[in-house]
Motif scaffolding. Structure first.
Motif, PDB file in Angstrom:
ATOM      1  N   GLY A 103       0.876  -1.149  -0.053  1.00 49.47           N
ATOM      2  CA  GLY A 103      -0.045   0.014   0.136  1.00 49.47           C
ATOM      3  C   GLY A 103       0.753   1.256  -0.066  1.00 49.47           C
ATOM      4  O   GLY A 103       2.008   1.287   0.504  1.00 49.47           O
ATOM      5  N   ALA A 104       0.186   2.374  -0.568  1.00 49.13           N
ATOM      6  CA  ALA A 104       1.191   3.606  -0.546  1.00 49.13           C
ATOM      7  C   ALA A 104       1.233   4.138   0.929  1.00 49.13           C
ATOM      8  O   ALA A 104       2.281   4.767   1.158  1.00 49.13           O
ATOM      9  N   THR A 105       0.446   3.779   1.751  1.00 48.88           N
ATOM     10  CA  THR A 105       0.417   4.338   3.371  1.00 48.88           C
ATOM     11  C   THR A 105       1.913   3.806   3.784  1.00 48.88           C
ATOM     12  O   THR A 105       2.693   4.643   4.251  1.00 48.88           O
ATOM     13  N   ASN A 106       2.056   2.528   3.533  1.00 45.93           N
ATOM     14  CA  ASN A 106       3.519   1.872   3.834  1.00 45.93           C
ATOM     15  C   ASN A 106       4.665   2.209   3.311  1.00 45.93           C
ATOM     16  O   ASN A 106       5.900   2.549   3.666  1.00 45.93           O
ATOM     17  N   GLY A 178      -5.030  15.832  -5.556  1.00 43.53           N
ATOM     18  CA  GLY A 178      -5.049  15.949  -4.079  1.00 43.53           C
ATOM     19  C   GLY A 178      -6.307  15.476  -3.539  1.00 43.53           C
ATOM     20  O   GLY A 178      -7.405  15.598  -3.974  1.00 43.53           O
ATOM     21  N   ASN A 179      -5.907  14.959  -2.397  1.00 37.65           N
ATOM     22  CA  ASN A 179      -7.113  14.508  -1.421  1.00 37.65           C
ATOM     23  C   ASN A 179      -6.939  15.293  -0.349  1.00 37.65           C
ATOM     24  O   ASN A 179      -5.977  15.306   0.536  1.00 37.65           O
ATOM     25  N   PRO A 180      -7.860  15.932   0.147  1.00 37.55           N
ATOM     26  CA  PRO A 180      -9.404  15.894  -0.129  1.00 37.55           C
ATOM     27  C   PRO A 180      -9.816  16.947  -1.357  1.00 37.55           C
ATOM     28  O   PRO A 180     -10.903  16.732  -1.600  1.00 37.55           O
ATOM     29  N   CYS A 206       6.124  13.025  -3.672  1.00 38.49           N
ATOM     30  CA  CYS A 206       4.775  13.170  -4.227  1.00 38.49           C
ATOM     31  C   CYS A 206       4.095  12.001  -4.203  1.00 38.49           C
ATOM     32  O   CYS A 206       4.313  10.865  -4.831  1.00 38.49           O
ATOM     33  N   ASP A 207       2.823  12.211  -3.535  1.00 41.37           N
ATOM     34  CA  ASP A 207       1.768  11.070  -3.723  1.00 41.37           C
ATOM     35  C   ASP A 207       0.983  11.159  -4.849  1.00 41.37           C
ATOM     36  O   ASP A 207       0.330  12.139  -4.749  1.00 41.37           O
ATOM     37  N   GLU A 208       0.838  10.298  -5.558  1.00 40.06           N
ATOM     38  CA  GLU A 208      -0.065  10.437  -6.751  1.00 40.06           C
ATOM     39  C   GLU A 208      -1.172   9.049  -7.007  1.00 40.06           C
ATOM     40  O   GLU A 208      -1.178   8.765  -7.949  1.00 40.06           O
ATOM     41  N   VAL A 209      -1.537   8.754  -5.779  1.00 39.04           N
ATOM     42  CA  VAL A 209      -2.432   7.612  -5.995  1.00 39.04           C
ATOM     43  C   VAL A 209      -3.636   7.810  -6.472  1.00 39.04           C
ATOM     44  O   VAL A 209      -4.473   6.850  -6.972  1.00 39.04           O
ATOM     45  N   TYR A 210      -4.308   9.025  -6.761  1.00 39.04           N
ATOM     46  CA  TYR A 210      -5.561   9.462  -7.907  1.00 39.04           C
ATOM     47  C   TYR A 210      -4.732   9.595  -9.208  1.00 39.04           C
ATOM     48  O   TYR A 210      -5.400  10.078 -10.206  1.00 39.04           O
ATOM     49  N   SER A 211      -3.572   9.186  -9.611  1.00 35.97           N
ATOM     50  CA  SER A 211      -3.153   9.698 -10.830  1.00 35.97           C
ATOM     51  C   SER A 211      -4.090   9.020 -11.962  1.00 35.97           C
ATOM     52  O   SER A 211      -4.164   9.789 -12.906  1.00 35.97           O
ATOM     53  N   LEU A 238      -2.218   0.779  -6.289  1.00 38.15           N
ATOM     54  CA  LEU A 238      -3.554   0.083  -6.888  1.00 38.15           C
ATOM     55  C   LEU A 238      -4.922   0.219  -6.285  1.00 38.15           C
ATOM     56  O   LEU A 238      -6.046  -0.121  -6.674  1.00 38.15           O
ATOM     57  N   SER A 239      -4.795   0.774  -4.947  1.00 41.23           N
ATOM     58  CA  SER A 239      -5.967   0.839  -3.959  1.00 41.23           C
ATOM     59  C   SER A 239      -7.051   1.407  -4.971  1.00 41.23           C
ATOM     60  O   SER A 239      -8.368   1.086  -4.866  1.00 41.23           O
ATOM     61  N   LYS A 240      -6.746   2.577  -5.413  1.00 43.09           N
ATOM     62  CA  LYS A 240      -7.942   3.379  -5.801  1.00 43.09           C
ATOM     63  C   LYS A 240      -7.937   2.989  -7.522  1.00 43.09           C
ATOM     64  O   LYS A 240      -9.247   2.822  -8.170  1.00 43.09           O
ATOM     65  N   SER A 241      -6.982   3.229  -8.258  1.00 44.43           N
ATOM     66  CA  SER A 241      -7.095   3.153  -9.504  1.00 44.43           C
ATOM     67  C   SER A 241      -7.790   1.601 -10.075  1.00 44.43           C
ATOM     68  O   SER A 241      -8.426   1.791 -10.987  1.00 44.43           O
ATOM     69  N   TRP A 247      -6.153  -5.382  -1.191  1.00 46.68           N
ATOM     70  CA  TRP A 247      -5.038  -6.038  -1.647  1.00 46.68           C
ATOM     71  C   TRP A 247      -3.577  -5.896  -1.253  1.00 46.68           C
ATOM     72  O   TRP A 247      -2.541  -6.320  -1.127  1.00 46.68           O
ATOM     73  N   ARG A 248      -3.651  -4.268  -0.877  1.00 50.38           N
ATOM     74  CA  ARG A 248      -2.425  -3.717  -0.247  1.00 50.38           C
ATOM     75  C   ARG A 248      -1.418  -3.708  -1.060  1.00 50.38           C
ATOM     76  O   ARG A 248       0.013  -4.350  -0.938  1.00 50.38           O
ATOM     77  N   ILE A 249      -1.171  -3.018  -2.366  1.00 52.93           N
ATOM     78  CA  ILE A 249      -0.221  -2.927  -3.091  1.00 52.93           C
ATOM     79  C   ILE A 249      -0.001  -1.359  -3.590  1.00 52.93           C
ATOM     80  O   ILE A 249      -0.764  -0.760  -3.935  1.00 52.93           O
TER      81      ILE A 249
END
Ligand SMILES: Cc1ncc(COP(=O)(O)O)c(C=O)c1O
Length: 396
Positions: A103-106, A178-180, A206-211, A238-241, A247-249
């Motif tokens: 996950g991105a968090t980790n 950006g979130n939120p 840079c956190d780009e999880v909503y890319s 992969l959580s969002k996209s 699955w935590r990747i």
């Protein structure tokens, strides 16, 4: 007699102020009690993970891909990420610049653990994703937040970010999309910030999880925008996209000197992610055009619907998101701040939204409306919000 003593680290984490989550926690408890609560507070996609990805994971489970995996990740997943980066950036990317995390968090926690000592400062624009302060508390880094103004649509304030840097700063940490806020940082701003950080000997992360969920305008990645790569670090996952939050990747793309250190960190703390999940994740990245596009389209339509309907209500002003899974609504005109609004809405209409101050003080007059619910549920929530607003005493 035994006296339980705990680390300062866990004391810092346990004593974080979670006041802004009071409404959310209450909403979840009410829902678990069988009440007809609509949760618009979470960022967990409502879509099922696409079937071909599930099949792929199962087939890898069946052939015995159930053993230890290298600390930095399976080569085929690192290569899939590198290929994606090469395709979307002017800089070619090699698997040796990629590390895989649960996950991105980790991934962010591991990166910050490699870059920051206790007491070091990390500059972060706010409103910011709720997970960041906890990560920084875990490593005892000091968050220096830079307010983004609601009246400027939460646009990145470059001069304010630069002014927040002191001799204790080691990292500038940004998030686009950006979130939120659902806003994007443009290519030129990313390039300018990367050059500034490099000149000041700072890392830019840079956190780009909503890319992959951009609706209007284009997502520009930090890596694609920067001239030099030796101080830039990108996090995605992969959580969002791919609707794969469970699955935590996630992954990091960074210079090799940081990847090597991340390998040492992962070796000590993780010992690799599950093989069959990484196999299916590589498959997901290589075979995803259709379903990512269809989820993106769905979120875009949900965002349009929510903005169009809520914007018409007295006292509400919506920030139209350019990306992501949320709509930020300024509720100042109702005479309530975000926390009061969220509390009263849950009490009156059983709809749960997140008060803006969960993301930082600049959003205290906002609430974040989540889009991770099927359209009929969103429609029902919007009707309830309308009824709630119409029942408020008229304000002069
Ligand atoms: C901006 C941002 N970064 C990171 C995460 C966490 O992602 P992951 O599920 O990959 O840990 C989230 C989840 O909501 C997020 O919004």
């Amino acid at each position: 007699m035994f006296e339980a003593r705990f680390s300062q680290q866990i004391d810092r984490l346990t004593h974080q102020d979670h006041g802004a989550w009071e409404t959310h926690d209450r909403a979840v408890a009410m829902k678990n009690n069988g009440e007809d609560v609509i949760l618009l507070c979470v960022g967990d996609p409502d879509f099922r993970t696409p079937e071909p990805i599930i099949d792929n994971a199962v087939s890898h489970l069946r052939v015995g891909r159930t053993h230890y995996s290298p600390a930095l990740g399976e080569m085929k997943l690192r290569r899939a990420v590198a290929d994606l980066e090469t395709a979307t950036s002017k800089h070619p990317c090699s698997p040796s610049e990629v590390a895989i995390f649960p996950g991105a968090t980790n991934a962010i926690y591991s990166v910050m653990s490699c870059l920051l000592n206790p007491g070091d400062e990390v500059v972060i624009p706010e409103p910011m994703y709720v997970g960041y302060p906890s990560i920084m508390a875990a490593i005892d880094a000091k968050v220096v937040s830079v307010p983004l103004l609601v009246e400027q649509d939460f646009k990145l304030d470059m001069e304010a970010v630069k002014a927040a840097v002191t001799e204790r700063t080691r990292v500038v940490f940004i998030n686009t999309p950006g979130n939120p806020t659902g806003s994007l940082i443009g290519r030129r701003e990313l390039a300018e910030l990367a050059a500034f950080c490099r000149e000041r000997n700072l890392w830019l992360v840079c956190d780009e999880v909503y890319s992959m969920f951009t609706y209007s305008g284009r997502h520009r990645s930090l890596r694609a925008s920067s001239e030099h790569l030796d101080n830039v670090v990108m996090v995605d996952g992969l959580s969002k996209s791919h609707a794969m939050s469970g699955w935590r990747i996630g992954w990091v793309v960074a210079p090799q000197n940081l990847i090597e250190r991340l390998g040492a960190h992962a070796g000590a703390t993780l010992f690799g992610c599950p093989q069959f999940i990484q196999d299916a994740s590589a498959f997901a990245l290589e075979n995803d055009q259709e379903y990512v596009a269809s989820m993106r389209q769905d979120y875009a339509e949900r965002a349009d619907y929510v903005v169009e309907k809520l914007e018409k209500l007295n006292g509400i002003h919506c920030h139209r998101p350019k990306a992501g899974m949320f709509v930020m609504c300024d509720v100042d005109g109702t005479g309530m701040n975000g926390r009061e609004f969220a509390r009263a809405l849950l009490d009156a209409e059983l709809v749960s939204v997140v008060p803006g101050d969960a993301f930082g003080p600049s959003a205290k007059n906002c609430v974040r409306v989540g889009l991770a619910q099927p359209r009929p549920v969103i429609k029902q929530a919007v009707l309830r919000i309308k009824r709630f607003i119409e029942a408020l005493p008229a304000r002069s």
